[in-house]
Design a protein around this motif. Structure first.
Motif, PDB file in Angstrom:
ATOM      1  N   ARG A 158      46.106  39.667  35.069  1.00  0.00           N
ATOM      2  CA  ARG A 158      46.179  38.252  35.432  1.00  0.00           C
ATOM      3  C   ARG A 158      44.982  37.477  34.892  1.00  0.00           C
ATOM      4  NH1 ARG A 158      49.670  36.255  38.883  1.00  0.00           N
ATOM      5  NH2 ARG A 158      48.326  34.873  40.069  1.00  0.00           N
ATOM      6  N   ILE A 159      43.832  38.110  34.853  1.00  0.00           N
ATOM      7  CA  ILE A 159      42.663  37.443  34.269  1.00  0.00           C
ATOM      8  C   ILE A 159      42.904  37.154  32.791  1.00  0.00           C
ATOM      9  CG2 ILE A 159      40.297  37.890  33.503  1.00  0.00           C
ATOM     10  CD1 ILE A 159      39.676  38.990  36.225  1.00  0.00           C
TER      11      ILE A 159
ATOM     12  N   ILE B 102      44.813  42.621  38.691  1.00  0.00           N
ATOM     13  CA  ILE B 102      43.861  41.519  38.525  1.00  0.00           C
ATOM     14  C   ILE B 102      43.467  41.358  37.062  1.00  0.00           C
ATOM     15  CG2 ILE B 102      41.572  40.673  39.168  1.00  0.00           C
ATOM     16  CD1 ILE B 102      42.995  40.725  41.644  1.00  0.00           C
TER      17      ILE B 102
ATOM     18  N   TRP C 152      42.337  31.169  36.852  1.00  0.00           N
ATOM     19  CA  TRP C 152      41.218  31.818  37.523  1.00  0.00           C
ATOM     20  C   TRP C 152      40.890  31.162  38.856  1.00  0.00           C
ATOM     21  CZ3 TRP C 152      37.597  32.543  32.660  1.00  0.00           C
ATOM     22  CH2 TRP C 152      38.203  33.480  31.821  1.00  0.00           C
TER      23      TRP C 152
ATOM     24  N   PRO D   8      37.845  37.018  39.242  1.00  0.00           N
ATOM     25  CA  PRO D   8      38.123  35.765  38.527  1.00  0.00           C
ATOM     26  C   PRO D   8      36.924  34.804  38.581  1.00  0.00           C
ATOM     27  CG  PRO D   8      39.924  36.307  39.997  1.00  0.00           C
ATOM     28  CD  PRO D   8      38.822  37.270  40.300  1.00  0.00           C
TER      29      PRO D   8
ATOM     30  N   MET E  55      34.389  35.706  36.089  1.00  0.00           N
ATOM     31  CA  MET E  55      34.808  35.287  34.752  1.00  0.00           C
ATOM     32  C   MET E  55      34.480  33.810  34.528  1.00  0.00           C
ATOM     33  SD  MET E  55      35.928  37.969  33.496  1.00  0.00           S
ATOM     34  CE  MET E  55      36.848  37.587  32.039  1.00  0.00           C
TER      35      MET E  55
END
Lengths: 330, 312
Positions: A121-122, A118, A279, A300, A303
């Motif tokens: 990917r973020i 994760i 996201w 996500p 974020m």
């Protein structure tokens, strides 16, 4: 009777006069600016986000590929190590080739349903958002400002036509326009970019136009005209520099809204196509695994929330300090 | 006032015409609209079927005539048939609209009930604990992505605590439970907007001369707040209502998707995912119509509340 009341007024105003001054001073301060720690905190969040988006410059920090599935790591939980066997295979491969032996990767924020990290990917998603947003806001800013300056400066029928066109544009809910566009053109980064640019420009028009309406009556514009300057020259040299403040303030406030819009479109499956991480799409992917792996949707979203909040905050702060007149408009 | 309303009415008609032109143009942008109905990579159409489809869509006529025919169909309520299932689009829309309207109404009530009083409290007790609560709430509500809030609400209330249903629209009294999460999610951002606006309007008015005069004359605090200030501070949030209700259009698309609510927004998303162009067009037109109606009503209430508009 009348004199009595007015004498009462005088004393009343003398009493409230000081309170009024204090209130004005307070009001000039930003919406939440009374907390001195907050602006710094928000700025800090923005810096952390920028660092995340800057990962290509400092190499592969987490040791994961953001788009490569790893089935043995599906829904790996927070703060867990990557699958032992696949790491051993990676080590064996590295030994064979004589490359440095990789350290065992660690899922700080867990892994998604395809076993992708994760956090990685973020970071990748932050880059994608940054690229898309920069281009969209710039295009929207230039187009919206030009549109507003033209409408305000030339006035008359052109102004009326341009403003009515804007009203019609507003009457179609953006999200639906975006969904129709995705049916017609398909999903791609380009479509996303164009859509966000389309969303970005209207607020610039209204505020810039209002400014230009008063600017064009100034003496220096009349003087420029008297010396024979052309319309384009006057707009470029005398009008545009004076609206730049407004434009920058609106741009900052607009970025947050664009991030939300991008996230919403990605969430609805109308954004940048997978496996590229965004996201909004990451939150959507985690929906089906809420009961077993809540972290896929949670981080996500956090974020997006932090980024939009800090941008809104900084935008408000900019507005209050550079252009307080915008308070009621933006 | 009549002149003002007439002007707005004429303008709304132009807005609707503009919206239809945009939708129509989008359907022609790809060149042949048949491509929207029969996507490449499908099972393919025979030449005969391709030509029949062209005749059915009126592609053999000039563009202006096509537009006129299409508008004629739309006005008479014929929005075509959905590509999947061959259901009349107008039937689908009539079936889904009440659900969306109910959700929107409940959310709006929630937003008003939370946003306006908290805004007043936040302004009156400036700098107090409640002010910070209000402002924190406003900051949170405006920045949190609605779909994420919805999903987190499901995680907390449906998955973990098992108190409320995670989605769908129930029947009867028990169905009221299904309203709580979606309407709360949809109302959150709106109440943050209301709060912010009510607070700044209240602060402005509380700082004005006539309120000070009233206070100096010895009018009670409650009286000043509710009778003098609140009534005047209500105008900006009222104009915002149009924006908020319009914002619900976007909001319902998201919230209905998260909570599998059988409304127009979800219809829009599913038809997008299924490339069902006729359904999508229908939904866009209905939403554009709602937009126009909402704006007209707001103008009307605005004119009633604020006398300056009536004269101007």
């Amino acid at each position: 009777m009348a004199t009595e009341v007015s004498r009462g007024d005088v004393t009343a105003f003398a009493v409230v006069g000081r309170a009024q001054q204090k209130n004005r001073a307070q009001r000039i301060m930003s919406f939440m600016g009374d907390w001195p720690i907050l602006p710094l905190l928000m700025l800090g969040i923005l810096i952390v986000m920028a660092l995340l988006a800057g990962t290509p410059f400092w190499g592969n920090v987490t040791g994961f590929n953001p788009e490569l599935p790893s089935l043995s790591d599906r829904n790996a939980s927070i703060n867990s190590d990557a699958d032992l066997k696949s790491w051993e295979r990676a080590v064996a491969r590295a030994e064979k080739k004589g490359e440095p032996i990789p350290t065992r990767p660690h899922f700080w924020l867990g892994a998604d349903q395809f076993g992708r990290d994760i956090l990685t990917r973020i970071m990748k998603g932050a880059q994608i958002s940054l690229i898309i947003l920069t281009i969209a806001v710039t295009v929207g800013m230039v187009f919206g400002t030009t549109y507003g300056v033209a409408a305000g400066y030339f006035g008359g029928y052109l102004d009326e036509a341009l403003m009515r066109a804007l009203d019609v544009y507003f009457s179609i809910p953006f999200i639906l326009l975006a969904l129709v566009a995705v049916i017609v053109f398909g999903q791609s980064i380009t479509v996303m970019l164009v859509l966000l640019a389309l969303l970005a420009w209207p607020p610039f028009v209204r505020n810039v136009r209002a400014e230009v309406l008063s600017l064009k009556e100034r003496e220096y514009v009349a003087a420029a005209r008297a010396t024979g300057a052309s319309d384009v020259w006057i707009m470029w040299k005398h009008i545009v520099p004076n609206v730049i403040n407004t434009v920058i303030v609106i741009a900052t406030l607009r970025v947050g809204q664009l991030i939300l819009a991008e996230a919403i479109l990605s969430f609805l499956g109308a954004g940048v196509p997978p496996p590229t991480p965004t996201w909004g799409a990451m939150v959507a992917e985690g929906r089906d695994y809420l009961a077993s792996a809540w972290w896929i949707s949670f981080f996500p979203g956090v974020m997006i929330f932090l980024l939009v909040m800090s941008l809104n905050f900084i935008g408000d702060w900019f507005r209050d300090h550079f252009d307080p007149r915008l308070r009621n408009n933006v | 006032m009549y002149k003002f309303l007439l002007r707005r009415l004429v303008f709304s008609i132009f807005t609707l015409i503009g919206a239809t032109i945009i939708v129509f143009t989008l359907s022609r942008v790809v060149g042949d609209p048949r491509l929207l109905y029969a996507q490449e990579g499908g099972y393919g159409l025979s030449d005969q079927a391709w030509d029949d489809l062209g005749v059915m869509l009126g592609l053999d006529k000039p563009l202006v005539v096509q537009y006129a025919l299409w508008v004629g169909d739309v006005v008479s309520g014929d929005l075509g048939q959905s590509l999947l299932g061959r259901v009349d689009v107008s039937k689908l829309i009539i079936q889904k609209t009440p659900n969306t309207l109910q959700l929107g109404l409940v959310s709006w009530v929630i937003a008003t009930l939370i946003g306006v009083p908290l805004g007043v409290l936040s302004a009156v007790r400036r700098g107090s604990f409640w002010d910070y609560v209000g402002r924190g709430f406003a900051l949170l509500g405006q920045a949190a992505p609605p779909f994420w809030i919805g999903i987190m609400a499901i995680l907390l209330f449906a998955v973990r605590l098992d108190l409320l249903p995670a989605g769908g629209k129930g029947e009867g009294i028990g169905g009221l439970k299904n309203f709580i999460l979606p309407a709360g999610t949809l109302g959150l951002a709106a109440s943050a907007n209301y709060l912010r606006l009510t607070r700044s309007a209240m602060l402005e008015i509380l700082d004005s001369e006539f309120v000070k005069l009233a206070r100096a004359k010895g009018v009670g605090t409650q009286m000043v707040i509710w009778k003098h200030a609140f009534k005047n501070a209500l105008i900006p949030p009222l104009t915002l209502s149009a924006l908020i209700l319009v914002g619900f259009i976007t909001g319902t698309v998201v919230v209905e998707t998260v909570f599998t609510w059988p409304g127009l927004g979800r219809l829009a998303v599913t038809s997008t995912n299924e490339n069902d162009f006729p359904v999508m067009t229908g939904v866009v037109l209905v939403f554009a119509l709602m937009y126009v109606v909402i704006n007209l009503i707001t103008d009307l209430t605005y004119a009633i509340v604020d006398p300056r508009i009536r004269i101007g």
